[in-house]
Design an enzyme around this catalytic site. Structure first.
Site, PDB file in Angstrom:
ATOM      1  N   ILE A  35     -30.681   0.290 -11.868  1.00  0.00           N
ATOM      2  CA  ILE A  35     -31.014   0.154 -13.293  1.00  0.00           C
ATOM      3  C   ILE A  35     -31.140  -1.320 -13.669  1.00  0.00           C
ATOM      4  N   LEU A  80     -24.558  -8.212  -4.464  1.00  0.00           N
ATOM      5  CA  LEU A  80     -25.353  -7.669  -3.350  1.00  0.00           C
ATOM      6  C   LEU A  80     -24.483  -6.838  -2.419  1.00  0.00           C
ATOM      7  N   ASP A 113     -19.534 -12.248  -7.570  1.00  0.00           N
ATOM      8  CA  ASP A 113     -18.737 -11.102  -8.016  1.00  0.00           C
ATOM      9  C   ASP A 113     -18.376 -11.284  -9.494  1.00  0.00           C
ATOM     10  N   ALA A 157     -21.479  -2.399 -11.070  1.00  0.00           N
ATOM     11  CA  ALA A 157     -20.468  -1.358 -10.851  1.00  0.00           C
ATOM     12  C   ALA A 157     -20.667  -0.757  -9.472  1.00  0.00           C
ATOM     13  N   GLU A 158     -19.632  -0.124  -8.980  1.00  0.00           N
ATOM     14  CA  GLU A 158     -19.793   0.862  -7.915  1.00  0.00           C
ATOM     15  C   GLU A 158     -20.196   2.135  -8.645  1.00  0.00           C
ATOM     16  N   THR A 166     -14.021  -3.239  -8.712  1.00  0.00           N
ATOM     17  CA  THR A 166     -15.169  -3.751  -9.481  1.00  0.00           C
ATOM     18  C   THR A 166     -15.191  -3.199 -10.901  1.00  0.00           C
ATOM     19  N   THR A 197     -21.522   5.464 -18.750  1.00  0.00           N
ATOM     20  CA  THR A 197     -22.069   6.740 -18.288  1.00  0.00           C
ATOM     21  C   THR A 197     -21.588   7.918 -19.138  1.00  0.00           C
ATOM     22  N   ASP A 198     -22.341   9.001 -19.082  1.00  0.00           N
ATOM     23  CA  ASP A 198     -21.901  10.240 -19.750  1.00  0.00           C
ATOM     24  C   ASP A 198     -20.709  10.877 -19.027  1.00  0.00           C
ATOM     25  N   GLU A 199     -20.502  10.488 -17.762  1.00  0.00           N
ATOM     26  CA  GLU A 199     -19.466  11.164 -16.960  1.00  0.00           C
ATOM     27  C   GLU A 199     -18.054  10.936 -17.499  1.00  0.00           C
ATOM     28  N   TYR A 215     -14.842   7.742  -9.716  1.00  0.00           N
ATOM     29  CA  TYR A 215     -15.894   6.922 -10.351  1.00  0.00           C
ATOM     30  C   TYR A 215     -15.798   7.000 -11.869  1.00  0.00           C
ATOM     31  N   LYS A 273     -14.941   4.113 -14.715  1.00  0.00           N
ATOM     32  CA  LYS A 273     -15.850   3.736 -15.805  1.00  0.00           C
ATOM     33  C   LYS A 273     -15.155   3.953 -17.157  1.00  0.00           C
ATOM     34  N   LYS A 283     -28.632   8.983  -3.909  1.00  0.00           N
ATOM     35  CA  LYS A 283     -28.540   9.840  -5.102  1.00  0.00           C
ATOM     36  C   LYS A 283     -29.552  10.972  -5.004  1.00  0.00           C
TER      37      LYS A 283
HETATM   38  P1  NAD Z   1     -26.321   0.634  -8.436  1.00  0.00           P
HETATM   39  O1  NAD Z   1     -25.210   1.079  -7.570  1.00  0.00           O
HETATM   40  O2  NAD Z   1     -27.720   0.944  -8.049  1.00  0.00           O
HETATM   41  O3  NAD Z   1     -26.250  -0.945  -8.654  1.00  0.00           O
HETATM   42  C1  NAD Z   1     -25.057  -1.614  -8.911  1.00  0.00           C
HETATM   43  C2  NAD Z   1     -25.316  -3.105  -8.730  1.00  0.00           C
HETATM   44  O4  NAD Z   1     -24.102  -3.806  -9.024  1.00  0.00           O
HETATM   45  C3  NAD Z   1     -25.698  -3.484  -7.305  1.00  0.00           C
HETATM   46  O5  NAD Z   1     -26.781  -4.382  -7.321  1.00  0.00           O
HETATM   47  C4  NAD Z   1     -24.453  -4.160  -6.742  1.00  0.00           C
HETATM   48  O6  NAD Z   1     -24.725  -5.139  -5.765  1.00  0.00           O
HETATM   49  C5  NAD Z   1     -23.865  -4.758  -8.009  1.00  0.00           C
HETATM   50  N1  NAD Z   1     -22.401  -4.973  -7.905  1.00  0.00           N
HETATM   51  C6  NAD Z   1     -21.457  -4.097  -7.446  1.00  0.00           C
HETATM   52  N2  NAD Z   1     -20.250  -4.644  -7.509  1.00  0.00           N
HETATM   53  C7  NAD Z   1     -20.401  -5.870  -8.057  1.00  0.00           C
HETATM   54  C8  NAD Z   1     -19.508  -6.924  -8.394  1.00  0.00           C
HETATM   55  N3  NAD Z   1     -18.194  -6.814  -8.167  1.00  0.00           N
HETATM   56  N4  NAD Z   1     -20.016  -8.056  -8.924  1.00  0.00           N
HETATM   57  C9  NAD Z   1     -21.338  -8.186  -9.133  1.00  0.00           C
HETATM   58  N5  NAD Z   1     -22.240  -7.246  -8.825  1.00  0.00           N
HETATM   59  C10 NAD Z   1     -21.775  -6.094  -8.293  1.00  0.00           C
HETATM   60  O7  NAD Z   1     -25.992   1.223  -9.868  1.00  0.00           O
HETATM   61  P2  NAD Z   1     -26.969   1.713 -11.025  1.00  0.00           P
HETATM   62  O8  NAD Z   1     -27.304   3.131 -10.789  1.00  0.00           O
HETATM   63  O9  NAD Z   1     -28.050   0.723 -11.187  1.00  0.00           O
HETATM   64  O10 NAD Z   1     -25.987   1.658 -12.265  1.00  0.00           O
HETATM   65  C11 NAD Z   1     -25.872   0.471 -13.049  1.00  0.00           C
HETATM   66  C12 NAD Z   1     -24.859   0.718 -14.148  1.00  0.00           C
HETATM   67  O11 NAD Z   1     -25.273   1.830 -14.950  1.00  0.00           O
HETATM   68  C13 NAD Z   1     -23.470   1.086 -13.621  1.00  0.00           C
HETATM   69  O12 NAD Z   1     -22.519   0.483 -14.445  1.00  0.00           O
HETATM   70  C14 NAD Z   1     -23.408   2.605 -13.764  1.00  0.00           C
HETATM   71  O13 NAD Z   1     -22.093   3.033 -13.947  1.00  0.00           O
HETATM   72  C15 NAD Z   1     -24.249   2.808 -15.002  1.00  0.00           C
HETATM   73  N6  NAD Z   1     -24.945   4.098 -15.111  1.00  0.00           N
HETATM   74  C16 NAD Z   1     -25.716   4.572 -14.083  1.00  0.00           C
HETATM   75  C17 NAD Z   1     -26.430   5.758 -14.247  1.00  0.00           C
HETATM   76  C18 NAD Z   1     -27.312   6.300 -13.148  1.00  0.00           C
HETATM   77  O14 NAD Z   1     -27.793   7.433 -13.268  1.00  0.00           O
HETATM   78  N7  NAD Z   1     -27.576   5.561 -12.075  1.00  0.00           N
HETATM   79  C19 NAD Z   1     -26.327   6.484 -15.446  1.00  0.00           C
HETATM   80  C20 NAD Z   1     -25.512   5.973 -16.470  1.00  0.00           C
HETATM   81  C21 NAD Z   1     -24.844   4.776 -16.299  1.00  0.00           C
HETATM   82  O1  DAU Z   2     -24.438  11.057 -15.263  1.00  0.00           O
HETATM   83  C1  DAU Z   2     -24.609   9.697 -15.010  1.00  0.00           C
HETATM   84  C2  DAU Z   2     -24.259   9.417 -13.586  1.00  0.00           C
HETATM   85  O2  DAU Z   2     -25.321   9.939 -12.795  1.00  0.00           O
HETATM   86  C3  DAU Z   2     -24.053   7.940 -13.279  1.00  0.00           C
HETATM   87  O3  DAU Z   2     -22.957   7.465 -14.023  1.00  0.00           O
HETATM   88  C4  DAU Z   2     -23.809   7.728 -11.788  1.00  0.00           C
HETATM   89  O4  DAU Z   2     -23.720   6.357 -11.505  1.00  0.00           O
HETATM   90  C5  DAU Z   2     -24.975   8.320 -11.023  1.00  0.00           C
HETATM   91  O5  DAU Z   2     -24.759   8.204  -9.635  1.00  0.00           O
HETATM   92  C6  DAU Z   2     -25.173   9.784 -11.405  1.00  0.00           C
HETATM   93  O6  DAU Z   2     -24.054  10.574 -10.928  1.00  0.00           O
HETATM   94  P1  DAU Z   2     -24.266  12.034 -10.314  1.00  0.00           P
HETATM   95  O7  DAU Z   2     -23.109  12.376  -9.485  1.00  0.00           O
HETATM   96  O8  DAU Z   2     -24.668  13.005 -11.376  1.00  0.00           O
HETATM   97  O9  DAU Z   2     -25.578  11.742  -9.419  1.00  0.00           O
HETATM   98  P2  DAU Z   2     -26.000  12.201  -7.953  1.00  0.00           P
HETATM   99  O10 DAU Z   2     -27.446  11.848  -7.787  1.00  0.00           O
HETATM  100  O11 DAU Z   2     -25.039  11.740  -6.924  1.00  0.00           O
HETATM  101  O12 DAU Z   2     -25.899  13.775  -8.063  1.00  0.00           O
HETATM  102  C7  DAU Z   2     -26.660  14.494  -9.019  1.00  0.00           C
HETATM  103  C8  DAU Z   2     -26.298  15.959  -8.875  1.00  0.00           C
HETATM  104  O13 DAU Z   2     -26.798  16.435  -7.616  1.00  0.00           O
HETATM  105  C9  DAU Z   2     -24.806  16.205  -8.846  1.00  0.00           C
HETATM  106  O14 DAU Z   2     -24.523  17.432  -9.499  1.00  0.00           O
HETATM  107  C10 DAU Z   2     -24.486  16.318  -7.355  1.00  0.00           C
HETATM  108  C11 DAU Z   2     -25.748  16.912  -6.783  1.00  0.00           C
HETATM  109  N1  DAU Z   2     -26.086  16.504  -5.402  1.00  0.00           N
HETATM  110  C12 DAU Z   2     -26.061  15.178  -5.089  1.00  0.00           C
HETATM  111  C13 DAU Z   2     -26.340  14.757  -3.818  1.00  0.00           C
HETATM  112  C14 DAU Z   2     -26.305  13.290  -3.462  1.00  0.00           C
HETATM  113  C15 DAU Z   2     -26.429  17.461  -4.465  1.00  0.00           C
HETATM  114  O15 DAU Z   2     -26.484  18.673  -4.780  1.00  0.00           O
HETATM  115  N2  DAU Z   2     -26.713  17.042  -3.201  1.00  0.00           N
HETATM  116  C16 DAU Z   2     -26.665  15.737  -2.827  1.00  0.00           C
HETATM  117  O16 DAU Z   2     -26.909  15.426  -1.630  1.00  0.00           O
END
Ligand code: NAD
Ligand code: DAU
Length: 363
Positions: A12, A34, A58, A82-83, A99, A133-135, A159, A163, A198
């Site tokens: 993102i 990274l 970091d 974030a992780e 983190t 996140t919504d989680e 996770y 958050k 994902k």
């Molecule tokens: P991502 O895992 O793709 O990217 C995370 C980035 O943060 C990476 O580039 C990583 O190198 C960096 N990072 C990790 N630890 C760090 C640290 N200690 N210092 C500096 N950089 C660090 O994650 P994403 O999916 O892009 O999510 C970004 C943010 O959005 C997160 O906070 C996540 O919780 C939130 N979010 C994600 C989703 C989703 O669906 N992916 C939805 C809602 C909220």
């Molecule tokens: O809701 C927001 C969140 O969405 C973010 O905060 C997280 O950072 C992001 O990773 C994501 O979390 P989810 O756990 O919902 O995403 P994921 O893509 O891992 O999984 C989506 C759904 O699919 C979940 O119900 C688990 C399922 N799944 C996932 C994987 C990786 C499978 O059924 N098979 C799979 O192999």
């Protein structure tokens, strides 16, 4: 004027930085550790662009963050770092605490020290925007109303607990110290540069490679999907006009079961990259496949798997006039096409570390 973005080499964050600089000349300092999820290749289009300054580091490195703040004097800090992967948090929660909790705490402390020394007008205008996140709200039953900003925090995974803890810290730094914070809680994103651990990118890359498409449990879990660029637009809008101390739910109004998502990806691939033309064979059996849905494989469920998320986005619609521009159909088509157009990006992120994760997690 400058903004400091953390985690801007992730999924993102990199979309956000690219979108930001496509629409404005305000420079971005991009602090990213990274980790396995961070990828500078996502930012290749900004190579040599003086508006983008990338710093590997970091958010928990206080001396580094203090130096960056003093040097660049940003008007806002946006915390994407974030992780982020639930399954990894189940295998190993430590990095998530480090983190997402300790890192956010240290970032808040460094930002507070910087902010408190700003001249009054800059102090009032400054923003710390925390991307969450919504989680954090837990899991919904099939007919429950969608999460509002007032919903109780009930995180269920390491996770989401980490958050939730970070959201509470941000809230407290506003309430106690007056730091002008904004928190966004968003549903599942998808789109370009999504790391293929994902569900959506994993399904696309596995299908094209004839690998099984793992569906956890009965596949009837529901997520609310938002195209990543819509999320970026929402964040820009919250930064611009959000009320300090407030939280804003962001979502796509696109609830889908996981099985439906996987089937829809298969149907799109059948249309855009037919398996017989690509001579895709099932990697386990060696048999040619005619439809990608043949690869769907039910596997053991995720422990503690949340059943359903859904976001009530009326606050951001009403107060800030934002709403998603993409439907799930249009966004998913763009996403599948992006992965088809970027085979080298996919190949490069599937490094040894990625293969180790897949082997460890899926066996
Ligand atoms: P991502 O895992 O793709 O990217 C995370 C980035 O943060 C990476 O580039 C990583 O190198 C960096 N990072 C990790 N630890 C760090 C640290 N200690 N210092 C500096 N950089 C660090 O994650 P994403 O999916 O892009 O999510 C970004 C943010 O959005 C997160 O906070 C996540 O919780 C939130 N979010 C994600 C989703 C989703 O669906 N992916 C939805 C809602 C909220
Ligand atoms: O809701 C927001 C969140 O969405 C973010 O905060 C997280 O950072 C992001 O990773 C994501 O979390 P989810 O756990 O919902 O995403 P994921 O893509 O891992 O999984 C989506 C759904 O699919 C979940 O119900 C688990 C399922 N799944 C996932 C994987 C990786 C499978 O059924 N098979 C799979 O192999």
């Amino acid at each position: 004027m400058t903004i400091l973005v953390t985690g801007g080499a992730g999924f993102i964050g990199s979309n956000f930085v690219l979108d930001w600089l496509a629409q404005s000349d305000e420079p971005v300092v991009n602090l990213d550790k990274l980790t396995y999820a961070g990828n500078r290749e996502n930012l290749a289009d900004l190579e040599g662009d003086p508006r983008h300054r990338f710093v590997q580091g970091d958010i928990g490195d206080t001396a580094l963050v203090q130096r960056l703040l003093a040097q660049h004097r940003p008007r806002a800090v946006l915390n994407f770092a974030a992780e982020s992967h639930v399954d990894r948090s189940i295998h190993g929660p430590e990095d998530f605490i480090q983190t997402n909790v300790v890192g956010t705490f240290r970032l808040l402390q460094a930002v507070r020290a910087y902010w408190s020394e700003l001249p009054d007008s800059d102090k009032t205008a400054f923003r710390f925007l925390h991307v969450s996140t919504d989680e954090v709200y837990g899991s919904l039953g099939p007919t429950d109303p969608a999460f509002t900003e007032a919903h109780r925090y009930e995180p269920n995974s390491p996770y989401s607990a980490s958050k939730a803890a970070s959201d509470h810290l941000v809230r407290a730094w506003h309430h106690t110290y007056g730091l002008p914070t904004l928190t966004t809680n968003c549903s599942n994103n998808y789109g370009p540069y999504h790391f293929p651990e994902k569900l959506i990118p994993l399904t696309i890359v596995n299908a094209l490679a004839g690998q099984p498409l793992p569906v956890y449990g009965d596949g009837q879990q529901v997520r609310d999907w938002l195209y990543v660029r819509d999320h970026c637009a929402a964040i820009r809008r919250v930064l611009q006009a959000g009320q300090p101390g407030h939280t804003y739910n962001i979502g796509g109004l696109s609830e889908r079961t996981n099985l439906d998502v996987v089937r829809q990806i298969c149907a799109l691939l059948d249309e855009l990259a037919p398996a017989p033309q690509r001579r895709v064979a099932h990697a386990r059996t060696g048999q040619s496949i005619t439809n990608y849905a043949e690869l769907i494989t039910f596997v053991a469920d995720r422990p503690g798997h949340d059943r359903r998320y859904a976001m009530d986005i009326r606050k951001i619609q009403r107060e800030l006039g934002w709403q998603p521009a993409e439907t799930f159909d249009s966004g998913l088509r763009k996403t599948v096409q992006w992965y088809l157009d970027h085979p080298q990006w996919v190949q490069r992120v599937q490094s040894g570390a990625y293969r180790e994760w897949i082997a460890r997690h899926y066996g």
